[in-house]
Design an enzyme around this catalytic site. Structure first.
Site, short mmCIF file in Angstrom:
data_model
loop_
_atom_site.label_atom_id
_atom_site.label_comp_id
_atom_site.label_asym_id
_atom_site.label_seq_id
_atom_site.Cartn_x
_atom_site.Cartn_y
_atom_site.Cartn_z
CD GLU A 210 -3.13 -0.96 -0.20
OE1 GLU A 210 -3.18 0.08 -0.02
OE2 GLU A 210 -3.12 -1.73 -0.13
CB CYS A 244 -2.20 7.23 1.35
SG CYS A 244 -3.56 6.52 2.05
N1 LIG Z 1 -1.53 3.08 0.41
C1 LIG Z 1 -1.95 3.62 1.41
O1 LIG Z 1 -2.67 2.88 2.13
C2 LIG Z 1 -0.86 4.31 2.06
C3 LIG Z 1 -1.10 4.87 3.44
C4 LIG Z 1 -0.89 5.52 4.33
C5 LIG Z 1 1.09 6.01 3.88
N2 LIG Z 1 0.76 5.36 3.16
C6 LIG Z 1 2.26 6.24 1.44
O2 LIG Z 1 3.48 5.59 3.16
C7 LIG Z 1 4.64 6.71 2.71
C8 LIG Z 1 4.45 7.55 4.26
O3 LIG Z 1 4.59 6.52 4.89
P1 LIG Z 1 6.12 6.49 5.34
O4 LIG Z 1 6.71 5.46 4.05
O5 LIG Z 1 7.00 7.45 5.26
O6 LIG Z 1 6.62 5.54 6.63
P2 LIG Z 1 7.40 5.51 7.73
O7 LIG Z 1 8.32 5.65 7.77
O8 LIG Z 1 6.44 4.93 9.15
O9 LIG Z 1 7.04 3.57 7.58
C9 LIG Z 1 6.14 2.39 6.68
C10 LIG Z 1 6.74 1.13 7.86
O10 LIG Z 1 7.72 1.31 6.92
C11 LIG Z 1 8.94 1.04 8.41
N3 LIG Z 1 10.27 1.01 7.31
C12 LIG Z 1 11.05 2.14 6.78
N4 LIG Z 1 12.28 2.26 6.63
C13 LIG Z 1 12.45 0.72 6.42
C14 LIG Z 1 13.39 -0.24 5.90
N5 LIG Z 1 14.51 0.93 5.34
N6 LIG Z 1 13.97 -1.14 6.00
C15 LIG Z 1 12.54 -1.36 6.19
N7 LIG Z 1 11.63 -1.26 6.87
C16 LIG Z 1 11.43 -0.04 6.79
C17 LIG Z 1 8.74 1.30 9.25
O11 LIG Z 1 9.55 0.94 10.73
C18 LIG Z 1 7.30 1.77 9.06
O12 LIG Z 1 6.65 0.78 10.02
C19 LIG Z 1 3.79 7.64 2.13
O13 LIG Z 1 3.90 7.54 0.78
C20 LIG Z 1 2.02 7.45 1.99
O14 LIG Z 1 1.49 7.64 0.54
C21 LIG Z 1 0.11 5.14 1.20
C1 LIG Z 2 -19.56 11.40 7.72
C2 LIG Z 2 -17.98 11.55 7.85
C3 LIG Z 2 -16.78 10.55 6.63
C4 LIG Z 2 -15.45 10.77 7.08
C5 LIG Z 2 -15.03 9.90 5.88
C6 LIG Z 2 -13.46 10.07 5.89
C7 LIG Z 2 -12.66 9.30 5.36
C8 LIG Z 2 -11.40 9.99 5.17
C9 LIG Z 2 -10.55 8.27 4.87
C10 LIG Z 2 -9.02 9.51 5.15
C11 LIG Z 2 -8.54 8.95 4.86
C12 LIG Z 2 -8.13 7.58 6.29
C13 LIG Z 2 -6.90 6.30 6.28
C14 LIG Z 2 -5.86 7.37 5.58
C15 LIG Z 2 -5.07 6.47 4.86
C16 LIG Z 2 -3.49 6.63 4.12
O1 LIG Z 2 -2.96 7.49 4.01
#
Ligand SMILES: NC(=O)c1ccc[n+]([C@@H]2O[C@H](COP(=O)([O-])OP(=O)(O)OC[C@H]3O[C@@H](n4cnc5c(N)ncnc54)[C@H](O)[C@@H]3O)[C@@H](O)[C@H]2O)c1
Ligand SMILES: CCCCCCCCCCCCC/C=C/C=O
Length: 810
Positions: A210, A244
């Site tokens: 993700e 994200c």
């Molecule tokens: N698609 C989705 O649902 C979603 C949701 C949230 C965030 N994101 C994306 O995540 C990014 C932000 O998160 P982040 O990456 O800064 O989070 P983060 O720094 O928390 O890293 C994510 C996880 O990866 C691990 N990690 C970091 N570096 C590592 C390495 N070198 N080796 C192994 N594990 C490692 C961390 O311990 C952590 O648990 C953004 O790009 C965002 O778009 C995506």
């Molecule tokens: C009636 C209220 C509806 C609120 C719905 C909000 C949904 C927004 C979700 C935000 C995203 C949360 C998780 C994000 C993951 C990625 O970074």
């Protein structure tokens, strides 16, 4: 052994006890998680406040509310998700039991990110538990306080051997990645995503990634800019842009840039006051590293609004950047902060080109009042998710798969998708040690003749219901004999093979209420379609509901000179239709349904079984226009009544939909009469009480026999096999269209068509699907005086006609 190794080994050992597989255990664990969110909301919120300055309400709204919803869905649907799923068969497997059995994968590693630390860590865990796995949970170390709360609280609520929490940063995660898992579910950035995949490859461990990326947002000049900009500002500045799926940048024509800036500024003020820094609903950047990263991105761009910042407080104001060039620093990577660049494009074509030059994004947003613009954007681009005229909310729709494509990730989750993603969908085919004759066509010596039969058997899928299957078994026995005659392979079969259908309950998933709601919220009739309305009209149903593009669709035009007269179509036997009862009528958004009790039953009519009534409804036109669904020799009638019956023992349409005759639909056409039909008065009056979608009322002392003739008078009818006439267009209907029409006056027709409103609020008129191609089907007409003994013969005939379309059987 390292701490990480120990946790994984303990989880594996616990998994091997088999306890995570029991559905009761899974439900108990999910209920424990529910309890955690009820009992520890304030502890959870306090930690998130310290990490990201989210308010308590914000944490509930954006994180735990969604988790509670996911838990409810999983708990309510788990039995159905975990049950074996019968699948369509071809003729070769018709007498076998063929199904998919979801089974747990084993031990899953869940690596969470920091931006929505609960949502992105616990939501995969819900899927892992529901699917019967063990799971090692690694929260993001960047969210220091939340990671600690998770480590402390989870073992108090859920099985700590099966679902251990391992905290730590890069070294600890890398140590975990050296262990063997059965699936790795990672949320975070794409750079680390590649490392995860590399580590997983060593053990051929499947991954869900993700990830993120730059999610574009196109604002068309043809839309309400105030609303569009308010929604974009909400999507961008929620959680300080650290989402994200936040709209990363805006693409619009230069002529509207100034208005867009003004409207975004207005929304910022409306949400976060003149001073967002002191507003409890405006968050902070997670740490100084990210603060510096975001501030560096401002280099070379013009600030049109915001721009204030304070490093010691990790504060960056909601900021808008104008006239940003594609080469600007802020356009080189995902922003993940509260900067909103605006880039000029000459129009939709250039916007699409620009989007397609970049990596496939996690989300793509398009704001326009013009359906053509929205359709072109969906058709000509690709992204994990697509939203028109809103931001973020698709994350909260559990019936939609959430995930990326290409650089924004692989795999998906939420709702049943989480369950499937973390299950192995095992293919099962249980054959008996008989019917060996049919197999002779695959055994050497191979001959062109055997190949011909093999083609016929393999290329035909069947969905005929019990009687159809029995009939086909008989056909197969004959075929086996023919094949044998020409191959001299010994044939020792009895032709009366017993087919064991699935039991109700362990057979197929009942389609969830939420799914049905989602379905009904998206499609519409032709009369609802307009430039301002983005609903999906009948010619586009199939894009969303594949069955609507099938080869056995309804309604049809019946050409009276081409029907086959069939003496095996006897009269019906109605049970309960003369009883006086109270019935409920409800405006379902597309039509009004009159619920019938299951005690109303139907037999005879050459239907392959006994059927229970479910509901009846009407299809009508408007303003003097006809509105029947079926037409006869091209003539459309003023109105059509459908009485829906479900075959026993099925309990719902979802259960019946895999049976070609799972539903029996009785249809009556109305003809205009000079006098009112007094029996319709109570129905018409009730429609006046259910004007709006979702409203319902009761009609007291109703008798179905008042509106339809008695079964004795209904011996003359057309019969064909078809589908439901609304999405999902399930091809499971034995249609009966009676010759006898029912009377209705023009005054009554006007009264009916003028009262109700669609789910969109427009007047509910012209609620009929256009007629569909016959696609080789035969329409039968009953012949008075037929005998029941011909039922089997008739269904064999139907089956042969359907199969005969390949040209192999005639
Ligand atoms: N698609 C989705 O649902 C979603 C949701 C949230 C965030 N994101 C994306 O995540 C990014 C932000 O998160 P982040 O990456 O800064 O989070 P983060 O720094 O928390 O890293 C994510 C996880 O990866 C691990 N990690 C970091 N570096 C590592 C390495 N070198 N080796 C192994 N594990 C490692 C961390 O311990 C952590 O648990 C953004 O790009 C965002 O778009 C995506
Ligand atoms: C009636 C209220 C509806 C609120 C719905 C909000 C949904 C927004 C979700 C935000 C995203 C949360 C998780 C994000 C993951 C990625 O970074």
């Amino acid at each position: 052994m390292s701490r990480e190794q120990q946790a994984v080994a303990r989880a594996r050992k616990a998994f091997e006890t088999g306890r995570s597989k029991s559905v009761e255990h899974r439900i108990r664990q999910l209920k424990n998680l529910q309890r955690l969110f009820t009992e520890k909301q304030s502890v959870i919120s306090a930690a998130v406040k310290k990490d990201l300055n989210k308010s308590e309400v914000g944490t509930q709204l954006y994180e735990t509310l969604g988790l509670e919803g996911e838990l409810n869905t999983a708990i309510n649907h788990l039995k159905e998700w975990a049950a074996p799923r019968p699948v369509e068969k071809n003729l070769l497997t018709i007498s076998d039991t063929v199904y998919i059995k979801p089974e747990p994968l084993g031990v899953v590693l869940i690596i969470g990110a920091w931006n929505y630390p609960w949502a992105v860590t616990i939501q995969p865990l819900i899927g892992a538990i529901a699917a019967g796995n063990a799971a090692v949970i690694k929260p993001s170390e960047v969210c220091v306080h939340t990671a600690k709360v998770m480590e402390d609280l989870l073992p108090l609520y859920i099985d700590k051997e099966l679902y251990p929490v391992v905290t730590g940063g890069v070294p600890e995660t890398q140590e975990l990645l050296r262990q063997r898992f059965d699936h790795i579910f990672y949320t975070g950035n794409s750079v680390v995503g590649k490392l995860i995949m590399e580590a997983a490859a060593k053990n051929l461990t499947p991954v869900t990634l993700e990830l993120g990326g730059k999610s574009p947002c196109y604002i068309d000049k043809n839309c309400d800019l105030t609303i569009a900009c308010r929604r974009v500002a909400w999507g961008k500045y929620t959680n300080c842009g650290q989402t994200c799926i936040a709209p990363d940048y805006i693409l619009c024509e230069p002529s509207i840039q100034d208005r867009v800036i003004e409207e975004v500024k207005k929304a910022i003020k409306e949400f976060y006051t003149d001073n967002p820094k002191t507003c409890p609903d405006y968050g902070r950047i997670i740490n100084q590293r990210h603060f510096k990263r975001i501030m560096n991105m401002l280099e070379g761009s013009t600030v049109a609004a915001g721009g204030d910042n304070e490093e010691s407080d990790c504060y960056i104001a909601p900021t808008v950047l104008r006239d940003v060039k594609p080469e600007a620093k802020v356009m080189q990577e995902e922003i993940f902060g509260p900067l909103l660049p605006i880039l000029s494009v000459s129009g939709l074509d250039e916007a699409i080109k620009f989007i397609n030059k970049g990596e496939k994004p996690l989300a793509l947003y398009c704001f326009s009042s013009d359906n053509k613009v929205i359709n072109r954007m969906t058709d000509e681009t690709s992204s994990g998710g697509f939203l028109a005229n809103d931001c973020l909310v698709h994350f909260s729709v559990g019936s939609l798969p959430f995930g990326g494509v290409g650089n924004s990730g692989m795999g998906c989750y939420h709702g049943k998708y989480s369950f499937d993603q973390l299950s192995h969908l095992r293919s099962c085919l249980i054959k008996k040690l008989n019917m060996e004759g049919v197999n002779s066509m695959r055994y050497p010596p191979h001959t062109p003749k055997k190949l011909g039969w093999a083609r016929f058997f393999i290329l035909n899928s069947v969905d005929l219901g019990w009687v159809g299957r029995m009939a086909l078994l008989a056909v197969m026995a004959v075929v086996a004999a023919v094949v044998l005659q020409t191959t001299s392979v010994p044939f020792k079969e009895k032709s009366n093979v017993h087919f064991k259908p699935f039991h109700q309950g362990d057979s197929e998933p009942i389609r969830s209420a939420s799914h049905r709601t989602a379905v009904s919220a998206q499609w519409c009739y032709q009369s609802q379609y307009s430039c301002d309305d983005t609903c999906r009209d009948p010619i586009r149903w199939a894009a969303q509901f594949p069955s609507c593009g099938g080869l056995r669709q309804s309604p049809i035009n019946i050409v009276s000179t081409k029907v086959h007269v069939n003496s095996a179509l006897p009269p019906f036997n109605f049970i309960g239709h003369t009883n006086t009862i109270n019935i409920t009528v409800e405006n379902k958004g597309h039509s009004a349904h009159f619920a019938l009790p299951q005690s109303f039953r139907l037999t005879g009519g050459a239907l392959p079984g006994h059927y229970r009534a479910a509901q009846f409804h009407f299809h009508w036109g408007g303003n003097g226009r006809p509105g029947s669904e079926h037409t006869i020799d091209g003539e459309q009638f003023p109105m059509e009544l459908h009485i829906v019956h479900i075959k026993e023992p099925y309990g719902s349409l979802a259960e019946a939909e895999h049976d070609m005759a799972g539903i029996a639909l009785l249809a009556f056409l109305f003809e205009e009469s000079s006098d009112d039909n007094p029996h319709l008065d109570s129905l018409i009056a009730s429609l006046g009480r259910v004007k709006n979608n979702g409203s319902s009322t009761v009609i007291p002392n109703f008798r179905l026999s008042d509106i339809i003739p008695s079964d004795k008078d209904l011996f003359s009818y057309y019969r064909y096999v078809g589908s439901m006439t609304t999405p999902g267009c399930e091809q499971a209907v034995a249609w009966t269209l009676f010759h006898r029409t029912l009377p209705i006056s023009s005054r009554q027709l006007d009264a009916i068509t003028q009262q109700c409103r669609f789910w969109t609020g427009q007047p509910m008129t012209d609620i009929f699907r256009p007629t569909q191609p016959l696609d080789g089907r035969v329409v039968y007409r009953s012949k008075a005086g037929a005998a029941l003994g011909g039922v089997m013969h008739w269904w064999v005939g139907v089956s042969s006609v359907l199969l005969g379309r390949t040209g192999l059987i005639h």
